[in-house]
Enzyme design. Structure first.
Site, mmCIF file in Angstrom:
data_model
loop_
_atom_site.group_PDB
_atom_site.id
_atom_site.type_symbol
_atom_site.label_atom_id
_atom_site.label_comp_id
_atom_site.label_asym_id
_atom_site.label_seq_id
_atom_site.Cartn_x
_atom_site.Cartn_y
_atom_site.Cartn_z
ATOM 1 N N ILE A 43 34.731 58.702 18.238
ATOM 2 C CA ILE A 43 34.715 57.986 19.994
ATOM 3 C C ILE A 43 34.578 56.928 20.703
ATOM 4 C CG2 ILE A 43 32.664 58.516 22.076
ATOM 5 C CD1 ILE A 43 30.686 60.341 20.481
ATOM 6 N N CYS A 44 35.442 57.483 21.211
ATOM 7 C CA CYS A 44 36.412 55.995 21.674
ATOM 8 C C CYS A 44 36.948 55.106 20.604
ATOM 9 C CB CYS A 44 35.202 55.126 23.047
ATOM 10 S SG CYS A 44 35.795 54.064 23.640
ATOM 11 N N ALA A 45 36.433 53.871 20.477
ATOM 12 C CA ALA A 45 37.619 53.177 19.895
ATOM 13 C C ALA A 45 36.995 53.656 18.655
ATOM 14 C CB ALA A 45 37.043 51.626 19.867
ATOM 15 N N ASN B 88 40.381 55.407 22.438
ATOM 16 C CA ASN B 88 40.109 54.376 24.280
ATOM 17 C C ASN B 88 41.972 53.865 23.476
ATOM 18 O OD1 ASN B 88 40.917 52.132 24.769
ATOM 19 N ND2 ASN B 88 38.323 52.248 25.764
#
Length: 150
Positions: free
Chosen positions: A110-112, A131
């Site tokens: 998730i994200c980074a 991200n």
């Protein structure tokens, strides 16, 4: 009260500096869906402190004598900084992520944290997103960066 709806198990890995909503919302959703899920610290301490100084107490650590990555059907890497860097620095976790991914078992980031998958060579030629500040890492490692809704 938790009522399991599946025999599949998920491990969500917690590192100091994680983005708490990326880990806790996910574990809450899995709990509500009846999916057995463990909050797993990558350190030898059950307590992990987020990037916003929120302390979360995990269910177990990868340092536990009886911890076995293969007891899970899916491994999840939440993002956050420096949580993502701390996850990436955890060799046993990265080895397990690589083994899961290359054998077709489920891995999510998730994200980074998708940058970890990219750096491990797991996204080459594959559609992926992260991200926006980490999409260059995906591209540099051969991922087909997507920006559509996920």
């Amino acid at each position: 009260m938790f009522k399991a709806q599946t025999e599949k198990r998920v491990a969500v890995f917690f590192a100091n500096g994680l983005e708490e909503c990326e880990a806790l919302v996910l574990t809450d959703l899995l709990f509500r869906a009846g999916v057995p899920c463990d909050k797993v610290s990558i350190t030898d301490n059950l307590a992990v402190t987020s990037s916003h100084e929120v302390t979360v107490v995990c269910d177990r650590t990868i340092a536990d004598d009886d911890f076995d990555f293969d007891a899970y059907d899916m491994l999840v890497l939440p993002g956050g900084m420096p949580g993502t860097k701390n996850l990436r620095a955890c060799e046993p976790l990265c080895d397990a992520v690589r083994a899961f991914a290359t054998s077709g078992r489920m891995v999510a980031a998730i994200c980074a944290a998708p940058s970890i998958l990219a750096e491990l060579g797991l996204l080459e030629g594959r559609a992926a997103t992260s991200n926006p500040n980490f999409q260059h890492v995906l591209a540099e490692h051969g991922a087909k960066v997507q920006q559509g809704a996920v």
